[in-house]
Scaffold this motif. Structure first.
Motif, short mmCIF file in Angstrom:
data_model
loop_
_atom_site.label_atom_id
_atom_site.label_comp_id
_atom_site.label_asym_id
_atom_site.label_seq_id
_atom_site.Cartn_x
_atom_site.Cartn_y
_atom_site.Cartn_z
N VAL A 398 -10.50 -50.44 6.47
CA VAL A 398 -11.63 -50.68 7.35
C VAL A 398 -11.80 -52.17 7.38
CG1 VAL A 398 -14.01 -50.08 7.58
CG2 VAL A 398 -12.32 -48.24 6.56
N ALA A 399 -12.13 -52.32 8.91
CA ALA A 399 -12.50 -53.95 9.15
C ALA A 399 -14.06 -54.08 8.45
CB ALA A 399 -12.74 -53.98 10.58
N GLY A 400 -14.19 -55.35 7.81
CA GLY A 400 -15.35 -55.95 7.32
C GLY A 400 -15.71 -55.29 5.83
N ILE A 401 -14.51 -54.55 5.16
CA ILE A 401 -14.69 -53.84 4.01
C ILE A 401 -15.29 -54.65 2.96
CG2 ILE A 401 -12.34 -53.79 3.20
CD1 ILE A 401 -14.88 -50.72 3.06
N SER A 402 -14.73 -55.96 2.90
CA SER A 402 -15.34 -56.64 1.72
C SER A 402 -16.80 -57.08 1.70
CB SER A 402 -14.65 -58.20 1.90
OG SER A 402 -13.16 -57.93 1.54
N ALA A 407 -21.64 -55.57 -2.50
CA ALA A 407 -22.86 -54.91 -2.95
C ALA A 407 -22.55 -54.13 -4.21
CB ALA A 407 -23.18 -54.02 -1.86
N MET A 408 -21.35 -53.73 -4.38
CA MET A 408 -20.97 -52.95 -5.40
C MET A 408 -20.64 -53.87 -6.66
SD MET A 408 -17.92 -52.48 -7.47
CE MET A 408 -16.45 -52.55 -6.20
N TYR A 409 -20.05 -55.18 -6.28
CA TYR A 409 -19.93 -56.12 -7.58
C TYR A 409 -21.25 -56.85 -8.00
CZ TYR A 409 -15.05 -56.21 -5.93
OH TYR A 409 -13.63 -55.91 -5.76
N LYS A 432 -27.35 -50.13 0.30
CA LYS A 432 -27.10 -51.40 1.19
C LYS A 432 -25.63 -51.27 1.84
CE LYS A 432 -26.99 -56.46 0.50
NZ LYS A 432 -27.35 -57.66 -0.64
N ALA A 433 -24.65 -51.04 1.08
CA ALA A 433 -23.46 -51.01 1.37
C ALA A 433 -23.24 -49.97 2.70
CB ALA A 433 -22.41 -50.62 0.24
#
Length: 445
Positions: A398-402, A407-409, A432-433
């Motif tokens: 998915v585009a922009g997944i990083s 937020a998870m990190y 947030k993600a």
């Protein structure tokens, strides 16, 4: 611009997370702009096993700094010496620089002919039309889904089109200090394979005054450890259509709680610095480290400590291992030079057919039969990682997944450092993600 002498960054294996999905990668071409020569992608009429056209020079860009860059440089030199009508010029950049330069270079018509990206970078670059679909090239090389693990094969596909040709898999494994195992009365040839064995080993180590499993609060390696545990506990990062983050599920909370309990119960220091878990392993202060394959070459050469290598233990009921993959991509160019397309296909085929040589840089060949070859199995230390490939998970295409993953990190960092309880940290991060995913849907389409 060749930067092969730049030290290897462990964090470079995914690339600059924000740069891939955020402003750095998009600054040059912005929004949904279409760079020059935007078409359906190249055609490749040749078989890819030979190139008989006129002399061509191919520009090849990647982010392989350090040891992996040295191996790539050797392979390119070998290719150039064997192929008289194709010359490959390789430029190596830090990954963050790579993603800054690539969109601008492509937009101006000065992009490379071939490049390498990680799986999680491909969707964003495809959505921004920096790279082109290469189904025709894959077909000319007769790539077969049956030759790859499912996750590896699917990793190069975005919106039902192939943008990446797999080169390798790099994943986490268990690194353990055999000297500390012996000190604690443990069998140094039998690392733990499940939760009970892991905790038993930690208790024996603790009885000897050893904090045996240091938990990193950072993406490398705590965030990667968390993802592996999430999958092992039966959870997923996102829902099926990747419109909502789901790592705050019961499985996700259980995974992060297991990590924070290692800290609370004295199996890990409370505030582990960046890479301190790995340094402590080498210095015989940390016994068990969930670490990346990129460290294998270093630990197998250590003379100060004996480090064993094994598959990740299954703390949960399922197999789950964080991983990523380098894949060849073709950047968009102004016009279409069929000779360069076919020469590129030949170089890609040559490089992937010599993946056992590339594996010496600390990788598992993407093609399963190459991972089973004697050339690969003779390389010290890599076999546990090859065995894990069926359990490897990759980021969704998915585009922009990083952007969402960041937020998870942050949640892992807050929980491991004791700034928030796991459930609250994960819930806030998932909300947030999910908002970021909605924004990215509008941004990338």
């Amino acid at each position: 611009m060749n930067q092969l002498n730049v030290p290897l960054s462990r964090r470079g294996f995914i690339g600059a997370a924000g740069a891939v999905g955020g402003a750095l990668a998009l600054a040059a071409c912005g929004g949904k702009s279409t760079p020059p020569g935007a078409g359906a992608g190249p055609t490749a009429s040749g078989a890819g096993t030979a190139y008989n056209g006129p002399n061509v020079t191919l520009a090849f860009w990647n982010g392989w700094t350090g040891a992996d860059g040295d191996y790539a440089k050797q392979m390119v030199s070998k290719f150039n010496s064997e192929t008289k009508n194709v010359k490959v010029n390789m430029n190596v950049f830090q990954w963050a620089d790579f993603f800054q330069k690539m969109p601008a270079a492509v937009t101006s018509g000065n992009g490379p002919d071939i490049a390498v990206m990680h799986i999680d970078a491909i969707p964003t670059q495809a959505a921004q039309r920096v790279i082109v679909p290469i189904d025709a090239v894959a077909n000319s090389l007769k790539l077969n889904q049956g030759d790859y693990a499912e996750a590896v094969w699917q990793g190069g596909i975005y919106q039902e089109k192939r943008y990446g040709i797999p080169i390798d898999v790099h994943c986490l494994g268990l690194f353990y200090n055999k000297d500390l195992f012996e000190k604690a009365g443990l069998n140094a040839d039998k690392p733990p394979t499940n939760k009970d064995e892991y905790m038993d080993a930690l208790d024996k180590l603790k009885s000897k005054g050893i904090q045996g499993s240091w938990v990193s609060p950072f993406q490398f390696t705590g965030g990667l450890m968390y993802q592996s545990l999430l999958w092992q506990f039966g959870g997923e990062l996102f829902n099926e259509d990747v419109t909502k983050a789901t790592w705050d599920s019961e499985a996700g909370v259980a995974a992060l709680t297991w990590m924070t309990d290692l800290v609370k119960n004295g199996y890990s220091p409370k505030n582990v610095g960046q890479d301190a878990d790995y340094v402590a392993l080498k210095n015989s202060r940390n016994a068990l480290n969930w670490q990346g394959i990129w460290q294998v070459n270093e630990v197998t050469k250590l003379t100060t400590a004996k480090i064993g290598l094994a598959e990740l233990p299954k703390i949960g009921d399922k197999g789950g291992v964080w991983g990523n993959s380098h894949q060849f991509v073709l950047p968009r160019t102004q016009g279409s030079d069929q000779n360069k397309v076919e020469a590129s296909a030949y170089f890609v085929n040559w490089f992937t057919q010599n993946s056992a040589d590339w594996a010496k840089s600390g990788k598992v060949p993407a093609v399963e039969k190459q991972a089973e070859s004697s050339e690969f199995t003779s390389i010290e230390g890599l076999q546990p990682f090859a065995k894990e490939v069926p359990d490897v998970h990759f980021p969704p295409a998915v585009a922009g997944i990083s952007d969402a993953m960041t937020a998870m990190y942050d949640a892992v960092n807050a929980a491991v450092l004791g700034k928030s309880d796991p459930a609250s940290a994960l819930r806030s991060a998932a909300n947030k993600a999910s908002q970021i995913l909605t924004q990215n849907k509008k941004k990338y389409g």
